[in-house]
Design a protein around this motif. Structure first.
Motif, PDB file in Angstrom:
ATOM      1  N   TYR A 210      -1.663  28.883   8.412  1.00  0.00           N
ATOM      2  CA  TYR A 210      -0.916  28.166   8.325  1.00  0.00           C
ATOM      3  C   TYR A 210      -0.625  26.927   9.464  1.00  0.00           C
ATOM      4  CZ  TYR A 210       3.781  25.767   9.119  1.00  0.00           C
ATOM      5  OH  TYR A 210       4.756  24.817   9.327  1.00  0.00           O
TER       6      TYR A 210
ATOM      7  N   HIS B  44      -9.378  27.082   5.674  1.00  0.00           N
ATOM      8  CA  HIS B  44      -9.412  26.719   4.264  1.00  0.00           C
ATOM      9  C   HIS B  44     -10.225  27.623   3.350  1.00  0.00           C
ATOM     10  CE1 HIS B  44      -8.794  22.400   5.483  1.00  0.00           C
ATOM     11  NE2 HIS B  44      -7.422  23.053   5.313  1.00  0.00           N
TER      12      HIS B  44
ATOM     13  N   LEU C 209      -6.037  26.786  -1.988  1.00  0.00           N
ATOM     14  CA  LEU C 209      -6.141  25.598  -0.722  1.00  0.00           C
ATOM     15  C   LEU C 209      -7.299  24.751  -1.046  1.00  0.00           C
ATOM     16  CD1 LEU C 209      -5.873  28.124   2.189  1.00  0.00           C
ATOM     17  CD2 LEU C 209      -4.404  26.280   1.898  1.00  0.00           C
ATOM     18  N   LEU C 210      -8.418  25.162  -1.788  1.00  0.00           N
ATOM     19  CA  LEU C 210      -9.442  24.330  -2.142  1.00  0.00           C
ATOM     20  C   LEU C 210      -9.112  23.609  -3.348  1.00  0.00           C
ATOM     21  CD1 LEU C 210     -12.368  26.853  -1.154  1.00  0.00           C
ATOM     22  CD2 LEU C 210     -11.454  25.083   0.024  1.00  0.00           C
TER      23      LEU C 210
ATOM     24  N   LEU D 120       7.146  30.770   7.721  1.00  0.00           N
ATOM     25  CA  LEU D 120       6.290  29.842   8.060  1.00  0.00           C
ATOM     26  C   LEU D 120       7.274  28.507   8.998  1.00  0.00           C
ATOM     27  CD1 LEU D 120       3.839  29.117   5.110  1.00  0.00           C
ATOM     28  CD2 LEU D 120       3.645  30.618   7.310  1.00  0.00           C
TER      29      LEU D 120
ATOM     30  N   THR E 185       5.584  21.052   7.171  1.00  0.00           N
ATOM     31  CA  THR E 185       4.506  20.198   6.873  1.00  0.00           C
ATOM     32  C   THR E 185       4.006  19.615   7.924  1.00  0.00           C
ATOM     33  OG1 THR E 185       5.400  18.551   5.998  1.00  0.00           O
ATOM     34  CG2 THR E 185       4.868  19.949   4.452  1.00  0.00           C
TER      35      THR E 185
ATOM     36  N   LYS F 252      -2.570  36.256  -0.925  1.00  0.00           N
ATOM     37  CA  LYS F 252      -3.481  36.468  -0.023  1.00  0.00           C
ATOM     38  C   LYS F 252      -5.056  35.865  -0.994  1.00  0.00           C
ATOM     39  CE  LYS F 252      -3.060  38.348   4.451  1.00  0.00           C
ATOM     40  NZ  LYS F 252      -1.495  38.527   4.279  1.00  0.00           N
ATOM     41  N   ASN F 253      -5.068  36.876  -1.985  1.00  0.00           N
ATOM     42  CA  ASN F 253      -6.233  36.897  -2.785  1.00  0.00           C
ATOM     43  C   ASN F 253      -6.611  36.139  -3.548  1.00  0.00           C
ATOM     44  OD1 ASN F 253      -4.036  37.792  -4.401  1.00  0.00           O
ATOM     45  ND2 ASN F 253      -5.301  38.859  -5.588  1.00  0.00           N
TER      46      ASN F 253
ATOM     47  N   LYS G  55      -2.278  18.143   2.567  1.00  0.00           N
ATOM     48  CA  LYS G  55      -1.629  18.927   3.432  1.00  0.00           C
ATOM     49  C   LYS G  55      -0.385  19.618   2.957  1.00  0.00           C
ATOM     50  CE  LYS G  55       0.393  17.503   7.207  1.00  0.00           C
ATOM     51  NZ  LYS G  55       0.693  17.100   8.749  1.00  0.00           N
TER      52      LYS G  55
ATOM     53  N   ILE H 188      -4.067  24.812   8.885  1.00  0.00           N
ATOM     54  CA  ILE H 188      -3.800  23.984   7.872  1.00  0.00           C
ATOM     55  C   ILE H 188      -2.759  22.939   8.209  1.00  0.00           C
ATOM     56  CG2 ILE H 188      -4.899  25.559   6.240  1.00  0.00           C
ATOM     57  CD1 ILE H 188      -2.012  25.669   4.897  1.00  0.00           C
TER      58      ILE H 188
ATOM     59  N   MET I 227       0.619  28.343   0.510  1.00  0.00           N
ATOM     60  CA  MET I 227       0.555  29.481   1.380  1.00  0.00           C
ATOM     61  C   MET I 227       1.602  30.497   0.782  1.00  0.00           C
ATOM     62  SD  MET I 227      -1.131  29.046   4.067  1.00  0.00           S
ATOM     63  CE  MET I 227      -0.472  30.655   4.881  1.00  0.00           C
TER      64      MET I 227
ATOM     65  N   ARG J 284      -5.061  32.680  -2.624  1.00  0.00           N
ATOM     66  CA  ARG J 284      -4.683  31.347  -1.849  1.00  0.00           C
ATOM     67  C   ARG J 284      -5.699  30.648  -1.388  1.00  0.00           C
ATOM     68  NH1 ARG J 284      -2.483  33.345   3.597  1.00  0.00           N
ATOM     69  NH2 ARG J 284      -0.794  34.316   2.150  1.00  0.00           N
ATOM     70  N   LYS J 285      -7.016  31.111  -1.225  1.00  0.00           N
ATOM     71  CA  LYS J 285      -8.086  30.371  -0.890  1.00  0.00           C
ATOM     72  C   LYS J 285      -8.532  29.373  -1.887  1.00  0.00           C
ATOM     73  CE  LYS J 285     -12.855  31.589  -0.681  1.00  0.00           C
ATOM     74  NZ  LYS J 285     -13.743  32.616  -0.142  1.00  0.00           N
TER      75      LYS J 285
ATOM     76  N   ARG K 230      -1.518  22.103   0.465  1.00  0.00           N
ATOM     77  CA  ARG K 230      -1.918  23.162   1.094  1.00  0.00           C
ATOM     78  C   ARG K 230      -0.919  24.077   1.639  1.00  0.00           C
ATOM     79  NH1 ARG K 230      -7.435  20.394   3.221  1.00  0.00           N
ATOM     80  NH2 ARG K 230      -8.754  21.418   1.530  1.00  0.00           N
ATOM     81  N   VAL K 231       0.094  23.407   2.272  1.00  0.00           N
ATOM     82  CA  VAL K 231       1.236  24.438   2.643  1.00  0.00           C
ATOM     83  C   VAL K 231       1.810  24.951   1.577  1.00  0.00           C
ATOM     84  CG1 VAL K 231       3.671  24.322   3.946  1.00  0.00           C
ATOM     85  CG2 VAL K 231       1.751  22.951   4.815  1.00  0.00           C
TER      86      VAL K 231
END
Lengths: 405, 405
Positions: A256, A285, B392-393, B253, B316, B385-386, B374, A259, B381, B388-389, B377-378
């Motif tokens: 976090y 990322h 993010l992309l 966060l 953010t 996890k599996n 941004k 990013i 979050m 999230r990537k 991407r926040v």
């Protein structure tokens, strides 16, 4: 009262530490053992398995009399700065000697090597520069630069991690004009980075941590490698907080942070240089966990340890300006805990201490302690929500731990 | 092709939105419906229930032909800036009219009120200042300031949230010298902030979200309040990501950001003023969740909404400098999705657009779009996890959604 100083992390306190402690006390003929211990984040750029308060208890229950915190700005650092901070604290606390574990075990090795390197420093530094330019990491460059010196085989083996640390302690003592007597004891059995169990009772902290994190699968009993109090405290921690701390617990926060930071903001973070900020953001990322992230970041130039330390600085948002201004000499002695013997020593000696003794955080108004508090609070983010608040406030409320001798 | 513009959040798209859409299309005699929609964070300072891509699908499956993203720097803002951004986008996209829902339902009410306030602006502004000085929030001060004007009861009721927004749209249109025709339709049944179900088919988005988050307990069937495609997409989201988004998902966060920021760093964050930075940090230390945090921050002076928006900006890491430089006029038209009809419109009209059309992010090199990326991407979050990537992309890879009409 005669005192001996130790520089420790106790992550966790194990039988090898107990051996070193007793051997040091004997060698120094000391009445009091003073440990300067890293806080919640460690030299190798990792969160400690359990908090500094629990590690303080382990130390006091196993023979240490006084625990001072090695401030964050020295603890999460390369060997030279780490050693410098630790020495300045033990010095200020009036220690008579400093005793470290080493692969060598002979203090003369260290003194002779330092004298030799003073003679050879010009060639030595040129060699280091040369190896750095070939893209090697700093520790590798040092070891190779030393090997290239004439007759270097007669001196200390500077490829061994504890020899390097010891070397840095003595160099720092000489620079500080310290009156502490340098002592060393040979490390027993386990290599620093060993991941396997080579003895019945002695194992490295690394292998113990590895066993703890894979406990369910391998069902390893760490009881034979750690003293009873350590085992008890580890069980209590696990029961109370439901966890031991590892980097993966902080991955969400690190990701976090990366990013949401601009490259310009990251450039202000300690140890970030040479365009690393863009690689860090890119890796955040495209990684799914911390291990993955580190693998993406790793190159020949940067050691795993250096990248982990840098990640801790990103995590704690530690800036170049503050780290550089604080990492010269220690500014205070933060007392984490003491035994009755330790208390007696403090009562007798504290008027001679050359730095302020901080027992109660609320009484110490200097902002130079803020990075330690921040580090403890970031560490606390891994606790479950319902007890996290208590942990965030603990840094201010927790008095030094007292264990009657 | 005749077009009508709508300003929406669709959080989620419900029957009231469907009614407004059809009524607007009819009133404007439009062939094409163009929506400018907030991205992943909304005007009230909350994460959207589901991502902008899912909300775009809802819009397109329910009668909208083109969805443009209202950039973060307009979306998470007070009504005036929000309206200004939305109007500048619809203007640039060549809309013939803008149609908003209001409590009033009569466009003449708005035009007369604006003319009246132009006459009275000096007294009005003095009244606002006076009420602000008594410690009231800005929206309360506006409503009271207006009530104090002579004959104000003959004009628009400016205590109603949709009347205020509509008022701001028209004011922005006048300021932009827009040729869009202003239109309004009366909102049906549900009040904007209603938390309860007052009709068989129409409910506010607030009450629908409330039902969704308490679903297990109350077993409310939201199917009667939302069109089929919304219901289907909500179920798919829940199945795919295991969640809907709410502030509590981002509490860790936000808390982490606040405990690792210095007061000086927080002063750079948009909307932080008057020593709020210290109160934010203090509240982060002593709160166990976002609800708790907000309760600690709430005072008469700051509305809940304003504090939530400010929290989004902290989350953010949105700076005063960037937000102020970007929130004047929109700089691009980010296309989130289109139907066949929408595509036809774009093909015919895009050469006349007064702003660049961004369909593929990689082709748009301007940094002014970075806050939107941004924010997405926040928002990501909160995904496990599996996956999230991938999320993010997604901002870079996702082409506009296309739904054949």
């Amino acid at each position: 009262m005669k005192s001996v100083g130790l520089v420790v992390e106790y992550n966790p306190f194990h039988n090898g530490h107990a051996f070193h402690l007793q051997a040091s006390k004997k060698k120094a003929e000391a009445d009091v053992v003073i440990a300067v211990m890293s806080g919640n984040f460690l030299q190798r750029g990792e969160p400690a398995l359990v908090s500094k308060w629990y590690r303080t208890q382990m130390a006091l229950l196993n023979g240490v009399d006084i625990v001072f915190e090695l401030p964050y700005c020295f603890a999460v650092q390369k060997a030279e700065t780490f050693a410098n901070g630790a020495v300045s604290i033990l010095n200020a606390a009036g220690c008579n000697s400093l005793c470290f574990g080493s692969e060598s075990g002979e203090i003369s090795d260290f003194l002779e090597t330092i004298a030799y390197l003073k003679d050879q420093h010009k060639v030595f530094n040129e060699n280091i520069k040369h190896f750095m330019e070939t893209g090697l990491s700093y520790p590798k460059a040092i070891a190779l630069a030393f090997q290239q010196l004439p007759n270097s085989e007669k001196y200390l083996d500077l490829s061994k991690p504890n020899n390097i640390l010891g070397f840095q302690y003595i160099q720092a003592m000489q620079e500080h004009g310290s009156t502490m007597k340098p002592l060393t004891v040979a490390r027993k059995n386990a290599d620093y980075h060993d991941e396997h169990f080579a003895s019945e009772t002695i194992a490295s902290a690394t292998s113990i941590r590895k066993a703890i994190f894979s406990k369910e699968k391998e069902n390893v009993n760490i009881g034979q490698y750690v003293p009873g109090p350590t085992n008890m405290l580890l069980q209590e921690y696990q029961h109370r907080f439901g966890r031991f701390h590892c980097w993966e617990d902080y991955w969400d926060l690190l990701q976090y942070r990366l990013i949401t930071s601009s490259p310009e903001e990251l450039q202000n973070v300690y140890e970030i240089e040479e365009g690393l900020e863009n690689r860090l953001i890119e890796a955040a990322h495209t990684s799914t966990n911390f291990q993955d992230f580190m693998s993406q970041m790793k190159t020949k130039r940067y050691t795993w340890t250096r990248l982990q330390r840098l990640s801790v600085h990103v995590l704690t948002n530690s800036k170049k300006t503050e780290m550089k201004s604080l990492s010269g000499n220690a500014a205070y002695l933060r007392l984490l805990g003491m035994t009755s013997t330790g208390k007696e020593y403090l009562n007798k000696m504290k008027k001679h201490f050359s730095l302020p003794l901080v027992a109660k955080l609320s009484a110490y108004k200097n902002s130079d302690i803020l990075p330690d508090i921040k580090a403890a609070r970031v560490y606390a983010m891994a606790f479950p929500k319902n007890i996290r608040k208590e942990m965030l406030l603990q840094e201010f409320k927790q008095p030094p731990i007292f264990i009657p001798s």
